[in-house]
Design an enzyme around this catalytic site. Structure first.
Site, mmCIF file in Angstrom:
data_model
loop_
_atom_site.group_PDB
_atom_site.id
_atom_site.type_symbol
_atom_site.label_atom_id
_atom_site.label_comp_id
_atom_site.label_asym_id
_atom_site.label_seq_id
_atom_site.Cartn_x
_atom_site.Cartn_y
_atom_site.Cartn_z
ATOM 1 N N CYS A 68 -27.372 38.115 -23.421
ATOM 2 C CA CYS A 68 -27.236 37.098 -22.378
ATOM 3 C C CYS A 68 -28.141 37.499 -21.221
ATOM 4 C CB CYS A 68 -25.793 36.983 -21.906
ATOM 5 S SG CYS A 68 -25.594 35.826 -20.528
ATOM 6 N N HIS A 146 -31.540 29.547 -30.806
ATOM 7 C CA HIS A 146 -31.573 28.381 -29.919
ATOM 8 C C HIS A 146 -32.301 27.231 -30.598
ATOM 9 C CE1 HIS A 146 -30.123 30.359 -26.206
ATOM 10 N NE2 HIS A 146 -30.652 31.433 -26.763
ATOM 11 N N GLU A 193 -23.618 26.323 -25.178
ATOM 12 C CA GLU A 193 -23.652 27.682 -25.705
ATOM 13 C C GLU A 193 -22.615 27.842 -26.802
ATOM 14 O OE1 GLU A 193 -24.285 31.225 -23.458
ATOM 15 O OE2 GLU A 193 -24.430 30.094 -21.579
ATOM 16 N N CYS A 202 -28.046 29.330 -18.943
ATOM 17 C CA CYS A 202 -28.159 30.249 -20.081
ATOM 18 C C CYS A 202 -29.535 30.884 -20.006
ATOM 19 C CB CYS A 202 -27.971 29.499 -21.395
ATOM 20 S SG CYS A 202 -28.249 30.515 -22.866
ATOM 21 N N GLY A 205 -31.403 30.737 -23.215
ATOM 22 C CA GLY A 205 -31.700 29.317 -23.428
ATOM 23 C C GLY A 205 -32.865 28.847 -22.580
#
Length: 259
Positions: A68, A146, A193, A202, A205
């Site tokens: 993350c 993703h 997510e 994110c 992301g």
């Protein structure tokens, strides 16, 4: 702490042991009956000499995530401002490899953090198996999977996101981004997510979106990704093929909870 609104509960496991983090993430992340968050992050000692500290992250549904970006920035701020390190460059071990954090410090406060997110990957059979009924999108793995969809209707995130997260094309489920090119050159992005649902931001992301934007010729190698909770600056450098993410990190509150 939160990074651009993506909020997690952080526990320093050098001081406190969390025996069942999966269950703790579910209970504590509940915004009505718990602390309330997008998940739980454990800060720990690195088991390998190549890294300074380690990070484990559990989504609100208890599933463990590989990485993350927003959480890694928050860890950098925590480690420096709480006196666990005096270094402004920190090597952080994650399930998707060792990430280097560069802290931007002013008067003892970490104002922002740049994270070397390493190189994007576009083919990973463990994460993505192409399917004809997927529609138009770009798969990018930043350690975690993703799928970036360019659309004028980014607000479909709540309806379309959960359907695609569990699509057969994604054996490990997937994070889904809905991105729209704006007149000022920024990219408005909303994200679903895996394991957490709609989040304010994110980091991985945002990186995946910036890479997809460059791949499709919609913009260059540097992009401003505007998410619900704030803006992240992403650069996909040609020199080393690494993606660099810069953004804020903020403390919200400290507290105690019984296991």
């Amino acid at each position: 702490m939160h990074g651009a609104g993506n909020d997690y509960i952080y526990v320093n496991t050098l001081l406190y042991h969390v025996p069942e983090p999966e269950k703790a993430a579910i209970a504590w992340s509940d915004r009505h009956k718990g602390i309330g968050s997008d998940g739980l992050v454990l800060i720990g000692k690195s088991p390998v000499p190549e890294a300074d500290f380690s990070m484990r992250i559990f989504n609100a549904d208890g599933s463990e995530a590989m990485m993350c970006g927003n959480a890694s920035r928050c860890i950098g701020k925590y480690l420096y401002e709480r006196g666990l390190t005096t270094q402004k460059q920190i090597r952080l071990l994650t399930l998707s490899g060792i990430k280097t954090l560069e802290l931007h410090v002013e008067d003892g406060d970490v104002k922002s953090v740049t994270v070397d997110m390493l190189s994007p990957v576009f083919e990973n059979e463990e994460q993505f198996v192409s399917s004809r009924d997927m529609g138009l999108g770009v798969f990018v793995s930043m350690g975690n999977p993703h799928y970036v969809i360019f659309t004028d209707d980014v607000d479909q995130v709540g309806e379309t996101g959960p359907k695609l997260e569990c699509h057969i094309a994604f054996p490990q489920r997937c994070n889904i981004e809905f991105a729209r090119m704006e007149a000022d050159g920024t990219i408005r992005t909303r994200v679903w997510e895996r394991g957490s649902g709609i989040t304010q931001a994110c980091g991985t992301g945002a990186c995946a979106t910036a890479v997809a934007v460059c791949l499709t010729g919609k913009a260059g190698r540097r992009a401003q990704i505007v998410m619900d909770g704030g803006t992240l600056d992403i650069e996909w450098r040609e020199s080393d093929n690494h993606v660099y993410m810069t953004g804020p990190a903020e403390f919200v509150f400290d507290g105690e909870i019984e296991l």
